[in-house]
Design a protein around this motif. Structure first.
Motif, PDB file in Angstrom:
ATOM      1  N   LYS A 206       0.846  -1.172  -0.152  1.00  0.00           N
ATOM      2  CA  LYS A 206       0.019  -0.084  -0.105  1.00  0.00           C
ATOM      3  C   LYS A 206       0.871   1.283  -0.043  1.00  0.00           C
ATOM      4  O   LYS A 206       0.500   2.222  -0.606  1.00  0.00           O
ATOM      5  CB  LYS A 206      -1.010   0.114   1.265  1.00  0.00           C
ATOM      6  CG  LYS A 206      -2.069  -1.006   1.040  1.00  0.00           C
ATOM      7  CD  LYS A 206      -2.881  -0.832   2.445  1.00  0.00           C
ATOM      8  CE  LYS A 206      -3.945  -1.905   2.227  1.00  0.00           C
ATOM      9  NZ  LYS A 206      -4.790  -1.933   3.549  1.00  0.00           N
ATOM     10  N   ASN A 209       2.397   1.469  -3.695  1.00  0.00           N
ATOM     11  CA  ASN A 209       1.525   1.591  -4.542  1.00  0.00           C
ATOM     12  C   ASN A 209       0.152   1.871  -4.060  1.00  0.00           C
ATOM     13  O   ASN A 209      -1.001   1.024  -3.910  1.00  0.00           O
ATOM     14  CB  ASN A 209       0.941   0.216  -5.295  1.00  0.00           C
ATOM     15  CG  ASN A 209       2.576  -0.512  -5.775  1.00  0.00           C
ATOM     16  OD1 ASN A 209       2.965  -0.141  -6.800  1.00  0.00           O
ATOM     17  ND2 ASN A 209       3.054  -1.417  -5.143  1.00  0.00           N
ATOM     18  N   LYS A 211      -2.410   3.685  -5.051  1.00  0.00           N
ATOM     19  CA  LYS A 211      -3.744   3.655  -5.776  1.00  0.00           C
ATOM     20  C   LYS A 211      -4.257   2.124  -6.210  1.00  0.00           C
ATOM     21  O   LYS A 211      -5.082   2.078  -6.909  1.00  0.00           O
ATOM     22  CB  LYS A 211      -3.467   4.434  -6.839  1.00  0.00           C
ATOM     23  CG  LYS A 211      -3.298   6.180  -6.524  1.00  0.00           C
ATOM     24  CD  LYS A 211      -2.892   6.822  -7.899  1.00  0.00           C
ATOM     25  CE  LYS A 211      -2.864   8.309  -7.522  1.00  0.00           C
ATOM     26  NZ  LYS A 211      -2.567   9.250  -8.609  1.00  0.00           N
ATOM     27  N   GLN A 212      -3.361   1.302  -5.793  1.00  0.00           N
ATOM     28  CA  GLN A 212      -3.556  -0.013  -6.437  1.00  0.00           C
ATOM     29  C   GLN A 212      -4.277  -1.025  -4.912  1.00  0.00           C
ATOM     30  O   GLN A 212      -3.592  -0.764  -4.059  1.00  0.00           O
ATOM     31  CB  GLN A 212      -2.499  -0.733  -6.980  1.00  0.00           C
ATOM     32  CG  GLN A 212      -1.941  -0.051  -8.170  1.00  0.00           C
ATOM     33  CD  GLN A 212      -0.539  -0.901  -8.915  1.00  0.00           C
ATOM     34  OE1 GLN A 212      -0.416  -1.753  -8.432  1.00  0.00           O
ATOM     35  NE2 GLN A 212       0.082   0.138  -9.740  1.00  0.00           N
TER      36      GLN A 212
END
Length: 485
Positions: A206, A209, A211-212
């Motif tokens: 998290k 990344n 936004k994933q």
């Protein structure tokens, strides 16, 4: 965009193509063998500059600008000019074409201009990795990913701390990855890293990344194992151990892949032999390094004793890692230790840095002449790194004489006068010679790579050589890729 991606291994190198390239390398290395073999320590002692004068290149090379001289090792960066001597232009062109003939080859300058120097789109976790390691793991993972069709297991030989197998396991959760390493510290480190990823996977992903949506952490796919080896050479017990790792997958109709990132010295040749010996291994991706540690089959006394010093010959009956192919065993092209050390150089990185060689290169060559004025013959012990931190020749010579345990009656004034004798144009000559010989590094490396690919062809296996990494970031950038039907 990746430096290497042709999952069908096309275009393939045919045996005729390989032999043609080997013979081009042979012609270049035969004509310029002194550049490869001459120890730089004896540059002034043996007057190696005479070779450049005999070629008629001295005036042209000495008049190069500092930037042009820095670019000289990379034949893609240094293209010469209208007044480049014809024979020198031919050498530059041959060195350039030898590398360009490999699939996926792109000049280092081209990679940077395209903004592809360190692509990380295949990286899940970069924890603990240097930028160089991130680049290598990203590109190697991409190459492996394009060859995974039908593959259920990957065996990473020489897995080190587990960066590559960890990333492959995370980006390809459907595949079991086994890391093998001889060093207990690396094996322990790989296991500890695996446990750390189990605990920190979700928050770490998290953070990296945001936004994933984090995918599930693939458990028990990366299994580092310690495998005992008594030598770097293949044995029946060792092959049986490797075969047992992939046998179950082969019985289920799923193939296994063998990979090696910077397999040192003879290890790449060992991996190729394992690949050919184990029927359950259907694909291999191997990047070699440390050519100076390669065991050669034999070297003739005449070849090895020409020039400045003799070298101990290897035992002709010993197991060897070069040459492997029938062609180069029947028509050998052997290398001196100096030539293999040269193959370890990084011409693209040197050219991109636009920095001259370290001053102690010049100091050491001058000191050799001074040493022979004090001693009847050079001592067996090397100066090594004892004086590399010294910034002036007087301090360098004191440290070097101390390392060699040599007493002398030279005054400081005499030592300085000796140094001044070689400063100026003679120092420039040494740098020109050094930069020019580095252009041949890739030619020597290519012979070793071509021998390995031809060896696979000898055994009925399709293979090719791909430019996998940015050579400025990771100089040992060529990968051998092969598949079995």
């Amino acid at each position: 965009q990746h430096y290497f991606i042709q999952s069908n291994l096309s275009p393939m190198l045919s045996p005729d193509d390989i032999i043609s390239k080997v013979e081009l390398c042979r012609r270049v290395l035969t004509d310029y063998r002194l550049l490869c073999d001459a120890p730089l320590v004896s540059f002034f002692q043996e007057n190696h500059w005479q070779f450049i004068e005999d070629k008629g290149w001295d005036s042209y090379l000495l008049n190069l600008s500092d930037v042009e001289l820095c670019h000289l090792p990379d034949p893609h960066h240094f293209t010469g000019s209208d007044n480049t001597p014809r024979s020198l232009a031919e050498l530059i062109g041959n060195c350039r074409s030898i590398c360009q003939s490999f699939a996926g080859y792109t000049s280092a300058a081209g990679l940077h201009e395209a903004g592809q120097a360190v692509g990380q789109e295949n990286m899940i976790v970069t924890l603990g990795m240097s930028p160089k390691k991130q680049h290598e793991v990203s590109q190697m993972s991409s190459a492996v990913g394009h060859l995974l069709e039908g593959t259920g297991q990957i065996i990473d030989f020489g897995s080190g701390k587990g960066y590559l197998p960890e990333n492959i396991a995370l980006t390809n959760p459907q595949v079991k990855v086994i890391g093998l390493d001889r060093e207990e510290g690396n094996t322990t480190g790989g296991l500890q890293r695996n446990l750390l990823m189990d605990k920190q996977w979700l928050p770490l992903y998290k953070k990296l990344n945001p936004k994933q949506v984090p995918p599930s952490r693939p458990l028990n796919h990366y299994l580092p194992l310690k495998l005992e080896l008594s030598s770097e050479h293949i044995s029946s017990d060792f092959v049986t151990s490797i075969a047992s790792l992939s046998e179950g997958y082969a019985q289920g109709g799923v193939r296994s892949m063998l990979i090696g990132l910077h397999a040192c010295g003879d290890l790449t040749s060992l991996l190729l032999k394992i690949f050919l010996t184990c029927p359950d291994l259907k694909c291999i991706v191997s990047v070699g390094c440390c050519y100076h540690l390669i065991t050669q089959k034999e070297r003739t006394l005449r070849y090895m004793t020409e020039g400045c010093h003799k070298e101990k010959l290897s035992d002709p009956s010993a197991v060897h890692a070069y040459p492997l192919s029938r062609y180069l065993q029947q028509s050998p092209l052997y290398f001196t230790r100096n030539a293999l050390n040269l193959a370890q150089q990084a011409p693209e990185k040197m050219a991109a840095s636009e920095v001259f060689p370290a001053k102690n290169l010049f100091f050491r060559a001058v000191f050799q002449v001074l040493l022979l004025e004090v001693c009847d013959s050079p001592p067996a012990q090397n100066v090594g790194h004892a004086a590399t931190k010294e910034t002036d020749f007087l301090s360098y010579s004191k440290a070097a004489f101390s390392k060699l345990k040599i007493d002398h009656n030279l005054t400081e004034a005499a030592v300085i006068a000796h140094f001044n004798k070689y400063s100026g144009v003679h120092e420039r000559q040494l740098y020109v010679f050094y930069q020019l010989r580095t252009m041949l590094a890739r030619v020597i490396e290519c012979v070793i790579l071509l021998d390995r690919v031809l060896y696979l062809h000898d055994n009925g296996v399709k293979s090719n050589i791909f430019s996998l990494f940015d050579p400025i970031i990771s100089p040992r950038c060529f990968a051998i890729v092969a598949t079995k039907d």
